[in-house]
Design a protein around this motif. Structure first.
Motif, PDB file in Angstrom:
ATOM      1  N   ILE A 138       0.848  -1.192   0.000  1.00 51.10           N
ATOM      2  CA  ILE A 138       0.000   0.000   0.000  1.00 51.10           C
ATOM      3  C   ILE A 138       0.883   1.240   0.000  1.00 51.10           C
ATOM      4  O   ILE A 138       2.036   1.195   0.417  1.00 51.10           O
ATOM      5  N   SER A 139       0.336   2.344  -0.458  1.00 53.58           N
ATOM      6  CA  SER A 139       1.070   3.602  -0.504  1.00 53.58           C
ATOM      7  C   SER A 139       0.084   4.756  -0.479  1.00 53.58           C
ATOM      8  O   SER A 139      -1.093   4.595  -0.837  1.00 53.58           O
ATOM      9  N   ARG A 140       0.568   5.903  -0.072  1.00 52.04           N
ATOM     10  CA  ARG A 140      -0.240   7.127  -0.097  1.00 52.04           C
ATOM     11  C   ARG A 140      -0.608   7.493  -1.529  1.00 52.04           C
ATOM     12  O   ARG A 140      -1.652   8.081  -1.779  1.00 52.04           O
ATOM     13  N   GLY A 141       0.268   7.161  -2.486  1.00 50.45           N
ATOM     14  CA  GLY A 141       0.013   7.542  -3.872  1.00 50.45           C
ATOM     15  C   GLY A 141       0.248   9.018  -4.100  1.00 50.45           C
ATOM     16  O   GLY A 141      -0.484   9.675  -4.849  1.00 50.45           O
ATOM     17  N   TYR A 142       1.306   9.528  -3.467  1.00 54.80           N
ATOM     18  CA  TYR A 142       1.579  10.966  -3.529  1.00 54.80           C
ATOM     19  C   TYR A 142       1.748  11.424  -4.981  1.00 54.80           C
ATOM     20  O   TYR A 142       2.460  10.806  -5.764  1.00 54.80           O
ATOM     21  N   GLY A 143       1.082  12.505  -5.321  1.00 50.26           N
ATOM     22  CA  GLY A 143       1.132  13.040  -6.673  1.00 50.26           C
ATOM     23  C   GLY A 143       0.024  12.532  -7.566  1.00 50.26           C
ATOM     24  O   GLY A 143      -0.208  13.083  -8.644  1.00 50.26           O
ATOM     25  N   GLY A 144      -0.658  11.458  -7.133  1.00 48.39           N
ATOM     26  CA  GLY A 144      -1.762  10.922  -7.916  1.00 48.39           C
ATOM     27  C   GLY A 144      -3.068  11.655  -7.611  1.00 48.39           C
ATOM     28  O   GLY A 144      -3.281  12.145  -6.505  1.00 48.39           O
ATOM     29  N   GLN A 145      -3.952  11.703  -8.593  1.00 52.00           N
ATOM     30  CA  GLN A 145      -5.201  12.436  -8.453  1.00 52.00           C
ATOM     31  C   GLN A 145      -6.367  11.545  -8.033  1.00 52.00           C
ATOM     32  O   GLN A 145      -7.420  12.032  -7.663  1.00 52.00           O
ATOM     33  N   GLY A 146      -6.174  10.217  -8.061  1.00 55.21           N
ATOM     34  CA  GLY A 146      -7.241   9.306  -7.688  1.00 55.21           C
ATOM     35  C   GLY A 146      -8.247   9.114  -8.811  1.00 55.21           C
ATOM     36  O   GLY A 146      -7.956   9.392  -9.975  1.00 55.21           O
ATOM     37  N   PRO A 147      -9.451   8.607  -8.498  1.00 56.90           N
ATOM     38  CA  PRO A 147     -10.036   8.437  -7.160  1.00 56.90           C
ATOM     39  C   PRO A 147      -9.383   7.308  -6.364  1.00 56.90           C
ATOM     40  O   PRO A 147      -8.868   6.349  -6.943  1.00 56.90           O
ATOM     41  N   PHE A 148      -9.414   7.448  -5.040  1.00 60.38           N
ATOM     42  CA  PHE A 148      -8.808   6.494  -4.126  1.00 60.38           C
ATOM     43  C   PHE A 148      -9.879   5.832  -3.260  1.00 60.38           C
ATOM     44  O   PHE A 148     -10.934   6.415  -3.036  1.00 60.38           O
ATOM     45  N   PRO A 149      -9.614   4.621  -2.749  1.00 63.00           N
ATOM     46  CA  PRO A 149      -8.418   3.810  -3.002  1.00 63.00           C
ATOM     47  C   PRO A 149      -8.454   3.248  -4.423  1.00 63.00           C
ATOM     48  O   PRO A 149      -9.525   3.079  -5.005  1.00 63.00           O
ATOM     49  N   ALA A 150      -7.282   2.953  -4.937  1.00 59.69           N
ATOM     50  CA  ALA A 150      -7.186   2.453  -6.301  1.00 59.69           C
ATOM     51  C   ALA A 150      -6.134   1.361  -6.385  1.00 59.69           C
ATOM     52  O   ALA A 150      -5.080   1.454  -5.744  1.00 59.69           O
ATOM     53  N   LEU A 151      -6.434   0.333  -7.150  1.00 60.67           N
ATOM     54  CA  LEU A 151      -5.428  -0.683  -7.437  1.00 60.67           C
ATOM     55  C   LEU A 151      -4.463  -0.141  -8.480  1.00 60.67           C
ATOM     56  O   LEU A 151      -4.862   0.587  -9.397  1.00 60.67           O
ATOM     57  N   VAL A 152      -3.202  -0.513  -8.362  1.00 63.89           N
ATOM     58  CA  VAL A 152      -2.181  -0.085  -9.311  1.00 63.89           C
ATOM     59  C   VAL A 152      -1.866  -1.255 -10.232  1.00 63.89           C
ATOM     60  O   VAL A 152      -1.473  -2.326  -9.778  1.00 63.89           O
ATOM     61  N   THR A 153      -2.050  -1.050 -11.520  1.00 62.57           N
ATOM     62  CA  THR A 153      -1.726  -2.075 -12.512  1.00 62.57           C
ATOM     63  C   THR A 153      -0.481  -1.654 -13.275  1.00 62.57           C
ATOM     64  O   THR A 153       0.003  -0.522 -13.145  1.00 62.57           O
TER      65      THR A 153
END
Length: 336
Positions: free
Chosen positions: A87-102
């Protein structure tokens, strides 16, 4: 130059004028300790995940080698049949969150470091500020033995069973002051509470790591035939990382002596103008930056300047793996 870059440069040089920020550091310290005490006293409730959680973080702002370490640990666990998620904060990402990363995820949606982690390991990963929601999303998709939190050392809302702190020997602790007078997120005493992994070429601790450079590759091959990396060319070093000086040292270790530095803030959202220069000299950059540059190149197919990427891999001491095996065993997770 932005205010953030001015302060970052002052941190790196331990500029004396930073003392004017000391009152803000006192406010930061008070707020940080108050929040920590609220969780410690159970005034605020922390989330206890149904599977063990390991946090990999640092007490400094900026690069410490945390992401390469995490990638190497994930590969090690995967090789030993441990079902791991990240898991990660996803800094810099716009979402929507939570989101799986592919592997096809866009850095502007989930963040640059999550993209790099998944592309390097294929690990199941979720991002978002709400770590509980990210963990629950992971567990909806797989039964896991262990969850690793990329950063989140100061995220007291998440209980954890293991903590590894990366301490960069080269950068050190600066002036040992808290934000914003210095680049410490927590007091130095925090290092006594967790496993500390020393990152450096000449470590003083048995628990250490260093970065090894792999073969540079072209992000955008302009010709059909394979091209070899030439350290004798004049490059534009384009970087948007926490501690760019480490990248410059890597270039010098490869024999690259002629490069012009073009620094951007950590997690910078690149625009095509950021990599446009008057001549045709090639660009050289990090894998983290390449994650963001590649979608940009796809949007501008006529861009015809070579971009070389320098990949690095964390090499851990045997003592790191031995300790990890013991720590996991205590949690009921056995390395095959």
């Amino acid at each position: 130059m932005s205010i953030a870059q001015i302060i970052q440069n002052a941190w790196n040089t331990q500029a004396k004028w930073l003392i004017v920020l000391r009152p803000l550091s006192w406010i930061y310290r008070f707020g940080f300790l108050l929040n920590k005490q609220c969780y410690k006293s159970k005034f605020k409730t922390a989330y206890h995940a149904p599977v063990p959680v390991m946090v990999i973080g640092n007490i400094t702002v900026g690069g410490s080698g945390k992401t390469p370490l995490l990638i190497q640990l994930v590969k090690y666990l995967q090789q030993n049949q441990i079902k791991v998620g990240v898991i990660s904060r996803g800094y810099g990402g716009q979402g929507p969150f939570p989101a799986l990363v592919t592997v096809d995820a866009m850095p502007e949606i989930v963040g640059d470091e999550p993209c790099l982690i998944v592309q390097s390991t294929g690990v199941l990963m979720a991002v978002g500020a709400n770590r509980q929601a990210s963990i629950e999303l992971l567990l909806q998709h797989a039964a896991l033995d262990l969850i690793i939190s990329d950063d989140g050392l100061q995220h007291w809302a998440l209980e954890r069973q293991l903590e590894w702190i990366v301490l960069d020997q080269n950068r050190g602790l600066g002036n040992q002051k808290l934000l914003p007078e210095g680049y410490l997120r927590e007091p130095v005493s925090r290092l006594k509470d967790s496993t500390v992994i020393e990152h450096g070429a000449h470590p003083t601790s048995e628990l250490n790591m260093h970065l090894e450079v792999a073969i540079p590759y072209l992000l955008n091959p302009l010709y059909d035939q394979a091209e070899l990396f030439d350290p004798c060319l004049d490059y534009y070093a384009v970087v948007g990382i926490g501690f760019p000086q480490r990248f410059y040292q890597t270039l010098e270790s490869l024999g690259v002596e002629q490069f012009q530095c073009h620094e951007f803030p950590d997690h910078h959202d690149y625009e095509i103008d950021d990599i446009q220069f008057e001549d045709s000299n090639p660009i050289i950059t990090t894998e983290k930056d390449a994650v963001k540059l590649l979608p940009l190149l796809r949007q501008h197919p006529t861009f015809n300047r070579e971009i070389w990427v320098i990949p690095v891999e964390a090499v851990l001491s045997n003592q790191c793996y031995a300790l990890l095996n013991r720590q996991l065993s205590q949690l009921g997770i056995q390395i095959a």
